[in-house]
Motif scaffolding. Structure first.
Motif, mmCIF file in Angstrom:
data_model
loop_
_atom_site.group_PDB
_atom_site.id
_atom_site.type_symbol
_atom_site.label_atom_id
_atom_site.label_comp_id
_atom_site.label_asym_id
_atom_site.label_seq_id
_atom_site.Cartn_x
_atom_site.Cartn_y
_atom_site.Cartn_z
ATOM 1 N N LEU A 96 0.799 -1.222 0.000
ATOM 2 C CA LEU A 96 0.000 0.000 0.000
ATOM 3 C C LEU A 96 0.832 1.272 0.000
ATOM 4 O O LEU A 96 0.269 2.370 -0.019
ATOM 5 C CB LEU A 96 -0.939 -0.002 1.200
ATOM 6 C CG LEU A 96 -2.131 -0.973 1.091
ATOM 7 C CD1 LEU A 96 -2.880 -1.059 2.390
ATOM 8 C CD2 LEU A 96 -3.058 -0.545 -0.045
ATOM 9 N N PRO A 106 -0.371 2.168 -3.806
ATOM 10 C CA PRO A 106 -1.489 1.253 -4.112
ATOM 11 C C PRO A 106 -1.827 1.135 -5.587
ATOM 12 O O PRO A 106 -2.363 0.118 -6.015
ATOM 13 C CB PRO A 106 -2.656 1.837 -3.313
ATOM 14 C CG PRO A 106 -2.269 3.256 -3.034
ATOM 15 C CD PRO A 106 -0.785 3.277 -2.927
ATOM 16 N N ARG A 147 -0.977 -3.284 -6.798
ATOM 17 C CA ARG A 147 -0.527 -3.426 -5.427
ATOM 18 C C ARG A 147 -1.664 -3.264 -4.418
ATOM 19 O O ARG A 147 -1.743 -3.996 -3.435
ATOM 20 C CB ARG A 147 0.591 -2.413 -5.131
ATOM 21 C CG ARG A 147 1.861 -2.661 -5.927
ATOM 22 C CD ARG A 147 2.858 -1.534 -5.724
ATOM 23 N NE ARG A 147 3.377 -1.540 -4.365
ATOM 24 C CZ ARG A 147 4.644 -1.824 -4.042
ATOM 25 N NH1 ARG A 147 5.513 -2.130 -4.984
ATOM 26 N NH2 ARG A 147 5.037 -1.779 -2.792
ATOM 27 N N GLY A 148 -2.566 -2.308 -4.655
ATOM 28 C CA GLY A 148 -3.662 -2.093 -3.716
ATOM 29 C C GLY A 148 -4.588 -3.300 -3.641
ATOM 30 O O GLY A 148 -4.996 -3.724 -2.555
ATOM 31 N N ALA A 202 -2.967 -6.076 -1.794
ATOM 32 C CA ALA A 202 -2.958 -5.862 -0.344
ATOM 33 C C ALA A 202 -4.263 -6.359 0.289
ATOM 34 O O ALA A 202 -4.246 -7.018 1.335
ATOM 35 C CB ALA A 202 -2.748 -4.388 -0.027
#
Length: 879
Positions: A753, A756, A774-775, A778
């Motif tokens: 994060l 993100p 990436r967000g 997560a």
């Protein structure tokens, strides 16, 4: 049906009941602590830690060959279930014999109500042992204590057989069998020797009139016999071998054989019995030849390497553990022990409050009163078993002394010697690394005898009060009392203890070892800390032959020269030896070295390029540029009297890093404390359950992680069988080690994060790298964490719970944040605002993040009112 047949049928039934229970709750593979080491050394006939258990290893090795279970650990666990069930059966038989001796009448002459009282009471006492906390725990995993309990019970039962037969011709065979079993028991555990004094007392009561003179001679005789076994046989034979080699041992055997022949020819019966007993004792003790012979073969696990007579002598005599006095009670000079000693006013206060109360009476209460929970430090809880087994046992002891004082003294001697007297002898310092309740199973066994006798006496007492009712009604009343005892004692113990002792779905130790080993690249050197991050790895490598290329370096053993020599020269299962530049002579004599901090530089070799390649494949930026060399400052691990010292393990880590970094991967297990890392904690990359040593110095200790590698391990490599299944019992040690996973998932989510909307390359299950936002990754990470490690079972720190809640709230998933809010509220309701303002501040932050502004302001207001200086503390928390 005559007594013998009826008694055997009931005994066999009790064995089957116990075995069915233990099989249904047996661990399906290895467990933590010594189990992995014992299974591995049993399977490979290796050398475990001193003083070893050669007879157990031989027997368990046979069970490892049986094609009964796919998992070899389960096969040896099965051995524990069998010996434990046999102990329960013998407990029943012993109680019946004690009843026969107390009544002094033939069982076939008993009335129906008397038979119900005797057999029913004996069954209740035996099952009380079977369902007791510590005995059950030992019965369902690989345990030396289970086999030791069987030997103790067998010895006691054989002595009662002798007591009943004497002075009939041939009764001496029971005494000879007992001495042989004592010799065999040395090859399992020395705890069995404590039964010796009770048995000498039994012999005394049978053969001599009781008076002050004869009792004094008996006491001296029992001490002399213990001296013979412990000093002249257990400790003396290794001395004989050391100074006179095998010729001396052979000469001793010839002398004994000649003495036996001469005493038999001359009709010197007592001398003949004594010499035969010594010979059989030594014959049983010869199981220790396995240790000497196998050490010469150089098995992969060869602790202390007792391949020479000198090393064998030190091994058998447990020299590595040192000596401890009986007084003073607070004897240890270790700083941590000295800290705890200060909490007591004196040695007697320490003995009564800690050693006797906390380290024995508390354990005793767990068995027969109730245990408050399956956690370390659990207290006695009268609400669990209602104290019924305890009160019936006390009544049994009282009635036993009233009916047959001599036999009651024999049971009392066993109870005290394996309980209170053992506490005095062990003189344990505080704290201990784990609960030690398993040490006192002999004492719990003796008390179970009194539970059985107590039920028999209770039924008999009630029957005497209502004997005018007639035989049929008397029998019905006796049967009803026995059924009530079965329900209130055994039934209640079964219901209360079943859940905590059912390990039928617990694969945590196996999976933990798999996950650690698979975190390492090929031919890695892995530093581990202690039993629970080492022995399971040994099991997988030696028994399952998984990742035998990884060289496990246990830091506790790295304080010894023999272990470092094995690392340097041996190739277990074809693994590469660990390069160590120190000479063999220096390794043998390794010791503490006074030194201040030292700057070290080691060429990076191919580690720099490997680090760059990993970052490129993951599509992430490194926190700093990797260096052509590994640079760090050694921090000595010990400070004594203001002088800093490098411990032998520190020197070993330094030597291994210097000679191997850049040539093969070097890792530290996640469980290794930063203080054990000699200052390398800022040069580590978190890969999951291991840190990899890298030529990059991070901003703070243990702060660098590669999200691609971490994700690949957590999602595709690691195994988590039944961790999220709340119907499967996970015992405390496993729960504690599983507690290392939630921070890894949250750490990965927080790292993802940081950007993100960015993309990271991660491996899927097939090993192909795929780009993922990436967000989104997560959130996927936190969802997987929530499924595998529910808060109901795995508590986390308030800060970690707050982080997860805020991440979900930031993504608009308040419904996922609520369980963590409720968890924080639960903690807050049971804490003091003044003692833990950080918890309340975290709760306030989470409230605000989820839109509960009013609740957040209320918490902050409450904090400000309770702590006028809170503003400074809040500022520090924000920082």
């Amino acid at each position: 049906m005559r007594h013998n047949k009826r008694n055997r049928i009931i005994a066999a039934s009790i064995f089957l009941i116990a075995e069915a229970l233990y099989l249904s709750t047996m661990a399906p593979t290895l467990s933590f602590w010594d189990c992995g080491e014992v299974i591995a050394t049993s399977c490979t006939l290796g050398i475990p830690h001193p003083p070893g258990a050669p007879l157990y290893l031989l027997t368990a090795h046979l069970f490892s060959l049986l094609p009964l279970f796919g998992d070899i650990g389960a096969r040896i666990n099965f051995f524990s279930t069998l010996v434990s069930s046999a102990t329960v059966m013998l407990t029943y038989l012993i109680i019946v014999r004690l009843v026969i001796i107390a009544r002094d009448s033939a069982p076939d002459c008993w009335s129906l109500s008397e038979k119900i009282a005797a057999y029913g009471g004996a069954a209740i006492g035996a099952l009380a042992l079977a369902f007791s906390d510590s005995f059950w725990f030992n019965a369902v995993e690989t345990s030396l204590w289970a086999a030791s309990s069987l030997l103790t019970a067998t010895i006691f039962w054989m002595m009662l057989c002798w007591y009943e037969e004497d002075p009939a011709p041939g009764s001496e065979r029971w005494l000879l069998g007992v001495m042989y079993l004592f010799g065999l028991s040395i090859g399992v555990h020395l705890l069995c020797l404590l039964a010796l004094f009770a048995l000498v007392l039994l012999y005394y009561f049978r053969k001599f009139d009781v008076n002050l003179r004869s009792f004094s001679l008996m006491a001296l005789g029992s001490l002399a016999l213990f001296f013979l076994i412990y000093k002249l046989v257990i400790k003396g034979i290794p001395v004989l071998l050391l100074h006179a080699s095998w010729w001396g041992m052979g000469t001793l055997i010839i002398i004994l054989l000649f003495g036996i022949w001469y005493s038999h020819r001359s009709q010197l019966l007592l001398l003949n019995l004594a010499l035969l007993s010594v010979l059989l004792l030594i014959l049983g003790y010869t199981s220790y030849l396995l240790i000497f012979v196998r050490a010469h073969a150089g098995p992969p696990i060869n602790e202390n390497n007792p391949s020479t007579l000198e090393a064998f002598f030190a091994y058998v005599n447990r020299e590595q553990y040192g000596e401890w006095p009986l007084w003073p009670r607070r004897w240890s000079p270790e700083p941590v022990h000295q800290y705890f000693y200060q909490q007591y006013s004196g040695d007697l206060d320490y003995f009564f409050r800690y050693q006797l109360n906390a380290m024995y009476l508390r354990y005793f209460g767990w068995q027969f009163i109730g245990r408050s929970g399956d956690v370390e430090g659990a207290v006695i809880d009268w609400g669990k078993l209602w104290g019924v087994p305890f009160m019936v046992g006390l009544f049994g002891a009282w009635s036993h002394f009233r009916k047959n004082r001599k036999m009651a003294l024999v049971v009392a001697a066993l109870f005290l010697l394996t309980g209170v007297i053992l506490v005095v002898y062990l003189n344990q310092p505080e704290p201990q690394p784990r609960e030690r309740d398993y040490s006192y199973v002999g004492s719990f066994f003796a008390f179970a005898l009194w539970i059985g006798l107590g039920m028999e006496s209770l039924v008999t007492l009630i029957s005497e009060k209502i004997k005018s009712l007639g035989l049929l009604r008397l029998s019905l009343v006796a049967f009803s009392v026995v059924v009530a005892g079965l329900l209130l004692i055994d039934g209640r113990m079964l219901v209360v203890n079943y859940r905590n002792h059912d390990r039928s779905g617990n694969y945590v130790p196996w999976d933990w070892a798999w996950n650690v080993l698979q975190s390492c690249e090929k031919d890695a050197i892995l530093f581990t800390n202690g039993d629970n991050d080492t022995f399971p790895l040994w099991y997988l490598q030696e028994v399952e032959h998984i990742r035998t290329d990884v060289r496990v370096v246990n830091l506790s053993l790295a304080n010894t020269g023999w272990y470092l020599l094995q690392l340097k020269h041996e190739r277990p299962r074809g693994a590469l030896p660990v390069s160590i530049g120190m000479s063999d002579r220096d390794l043998e004599a390794i010791t503490y070295v006074p030194v201040d901090s030292v700057a070290v530089t080691v060429p990076s070799g191919n580690e720099k390029q490997k680090l760059l390649d990993d970052a490129r494949r993951s599509g992430v930026a490194l926190p700093a540029a990797p260096s052509d060399s590994l640079r760090w400052t050694i921090r000595p691990g010990l400070i004594y009297q203001e002088q800093r010292y490098l411990r032998p393990q520190d020197i070993a880590v330094y030597a291994i890093v210097v000679d191997n970094f850049g040539k093969r991967p070097i890792c530290f297990a996640l469980t290794v404390d930063p203080s054990e890392m000699i200052g390398l904690d800022r040069n580590l990359r978190l890969d999951g359950l291991v840190y990899r040593l890298v030529p990059l110095r991070s901003a703070s200790a243990l702060s660098f992680a590669d999200p691609g590698t971490l994700y690949g391990n957590l999602f595709n490599i690691y195994r988590y069988r039944n961790t999220g299944n709340l119907s499967v019992t996970i015992e405390e040690t496993s729960r504690n080690l599983l507690g290392n996973y939630p921070p890894l998932f949250v750490r990965l989510a927080l790292d993802l994060l940081t950007s993100p909307d960015g993309v990271v390359m991660v491996q899927d299950a097939s090993g192909v790298r795929q780009p993922k936002r990436r967000g989104a990754l997560a959130i996927e990470t936190l969802d997987r964490y929530a499924r595998l490690f529910p808060l109901e079972r795995y508590p986390v720190t308030p800060r970690l719970a707050g982080s997860v809640a805020e991440i979900h709230a930031s993504g608009g998933a308040n419904e996922k944040a609520y369980p963590y809010i409720q968890y924080l509220e639960f903690l807050a309701a049971r804490s003091d605002l003044r003692q833990e303002p950080e918890l309340y501040y975290t709760l306030a932050q989470v409230y605000r993040a989820t839109g509960k502004v009013r609740e957040s302001d209320a918490v902050i207001k409450e904090l400000m009112q309770a702590l006028p200086d809170l503003k400074k503390r809040l500022d520090s928390l924000k920082q």
